[in-house]
Design a protein around this motif. Structure first.
Motif, mmCIF file in Angstrom:
data_model
loop_
_atom_site.group_PDB
_atom_site.id
_atom_site.type_symbol
_atom_site.label_atom_id
_atom_site.label_comp_id
_atom_site.label_asym_id
_atom_site.label_seq_id
_atom_site.Cartn_x
_atom_site.Cartn_y
_atom_site.Cartn_z
ATOM 1 N N UNK A 1 0.848 -1.189 0.000
ATOM 2 C CA UNK A 1 0.000 0.000 0.000
ATOM 3 C C UNK A 1 0.887 1.242 0.000
ATOM 4 N N UNK A 2 0.569 2.169 -0.869
ATOM 5 C CA UNK A 2 1.347 3.402 -0.989
ATOM 6 C C UNK A 2 0.519 4.572 -0.465
ATOM 7 N N UNK A 3 1.180 5.480 0.220
ATOM 8 C CA UNK A 3 0.496 6.637 0.776
ATOM 9 C C UNK A 3 1.341 7.886 0.561
ATOM 10 N N UNK A 4 0.669 8.991 0.227
ATOM 11 C CA UNK A 4 1.319 10.293 0.122
ATOM 12 C C UNK A 4 0.758 11.186 1.213
ATOM 13 N N UNK A 5 1.641 11.831 1.954
ATOM 14 C CA UNK A 5 1.212 12.702 3.039
ATOM 15 C C UNK A 5 1.871 14.066 2.879
ATOM 16 N N UNK A 6 1.029 15.103 2.719
ATOM 17 C CA UNK A 6 1.554 16.460 2.595
ATOM 18 C C UNK A 6 1.634 17.131 3.963
ATOM 19 N N UNK A 7 2.501 18.107 4.050
ATOM 20 C CA UNK A 7 2.602 18.942 5.237
ATOM 21 C C UNK A 7 3.192 20.280 4.848
ATOM 22 N N UNK A 8 3.075 21.244 5.750
ATOM 23 C CA UNK A 8 3.718 22.538 5.523
ATOM 24 C C UNK A 8 2.799 23.669 5.144
ATOM 25 N N UNK A 19 7.022 26.283 2.687
ATOM 26 C CA UNK A 19 7.615 25.105 2.062
ATOM 27 C C UNK A 19 6.719 23.919 2.331
ATOM 28 N N UNK A 20 6.188 23.353 1.260
ATOM 29 C CA UNK A 20 5.357 22.168 1.376
ATOM 30 C C UNK A 20 6.214 20.925 1.200
ATOM 31 N N UNK A 21 5.828 19.876 1.908
ATOM 32 C CA UNK A 21 6.494 18.589 1.782
ATOM 33 C C UNK A 21 5.476 17.524 1.443
ATOM 34 N N UNK A 22 5.926 16.514 0.738
ATOM 35 C CA UNK A 22 5.075 15.366 0.415
ATOM 36 C C UNK A 22 5.925 14.117 0.574
ATOM 37 N N UNK A 23 5.565 13.303 1.538
ATOM 38 C CA UNK A 23 6.317 12.091 1.815
ATOM 39 C C UNK A 23 5.552 10.881 1.312
ATOM 40 N N UNK A 24 6.227 10.061 0.531
ATOM 41 C CA UNK A 24 5.640 8.826 0.022
ATOM 42 C C UNK A 24 6.128 7.664 0.868
ATOM 43 N N UNK A 91 -5.203 28.207 -1.847
ATOM 44 C CA UNK A 91 -5.813 26.991 -2.394
ATOM 45 C C UNK A 91 -5.428 25.810 -1.510
ATOM 46 N N UNK A 92 -6.061 24.697 -1.788
ATOM 47 C CA UNK A 92 -5.596 23.426 -1.228
ATOM 48 C C UNK A 92 -4.575 22.858 -2.213
ATOM 49 N N UNK A 93 -3.416 22.545 -1.707
ATOM 50 C CA UNK A 93 -2.334 22.025 -2.544
ATOM 51 C C UNK A 93 -2.249 20.514 -2.377
ATOM 52 N N UNK A 94 -2.220 19.830 -3.502
ATOM 53 C CA UNK A 94 -2.216 18.371 -3.519
ATOM 54 C C UNK A 94 -0.908 17.854 -4.126
ATOM 55 N N UNK A 115 -4.071 16.593 0.613
ATOM 56 C CA UNK A 115 -4.129 18.040 0.429
ATOM 57 C C UNK A 115 -3.737 18.805 1.676
ATOM 58 N N UNK A 116 -3.167 19.980 1.465
ATOM 59 C CA UNK A 116 -2.815 20.864 2.574
ATOM 60 C C UNK A 116 -3.222 22.290 2.194
#
Length: 122
Positions: A1-8, A19-24, A91-94, A115-116
């Motif tokens: 299972x793969x997951x992407x999680x944004x933050x920032x 600065x936005x981050x996206x961890x897979x 906006x919401x950034x995805x 989204x963040x």
């Protein structure tokens, strides 16, 4: 299972930076393409920037010179440095990624983060 999680995401004044981050995470063999999209209220989702595994980056005209996309392959993490923010950047950034999973078939699949929210006050 793969997951992407944004933050920032957060609230910032006009001219500020975030600065936005996206961890897979999950069963990831490799990541072909990373991308950031955004969606403002009442508007369709739009492309902000992309970064391919070959090192090619692409930006929407409305962020050129202000935003920078980058990745840390060792951490399976993508970043979006946003400078000179404007109220219209609200906006919401995805986060989006085309990921090749581990396993027998290794078929690329597209994934989205949750989204963040980015809010730029005038």
């Amino acid at each position: 299972q793969v997951q992407l999680v944004e933050s920032g995401g957060g609230l910032v004044q006009t001219g500020g930076s975030l600065r936005l981050s996206c961890a897979a995470s999950g069963s990831i063999l490799s990541i072909n393409v990373w991308g950031w999209y955004r969606q403002a209220p009442g508007k369709p989702r739009e492309l902000v920037a992309t970064d391919t595994s070959g090192g090619s980056t692409n930006y929407a005209d409305f962020v050129k010179g202000r935003f920078t996309i980058s990745r840390d392959k060792s951490k399976n993490t993508m970043y979006l440095q946003m400078n000179s923010l404007k109220p219209e950047d609200t906006a919401v950034y995805y986060c989006n990624a085309e990921i090749i999973p581990t396993g027998i078939f290794k078929i690329p699949k597209n994934y989205w983060g949750q989204g963040t929210q980015v809010t730029v006050s005038s």
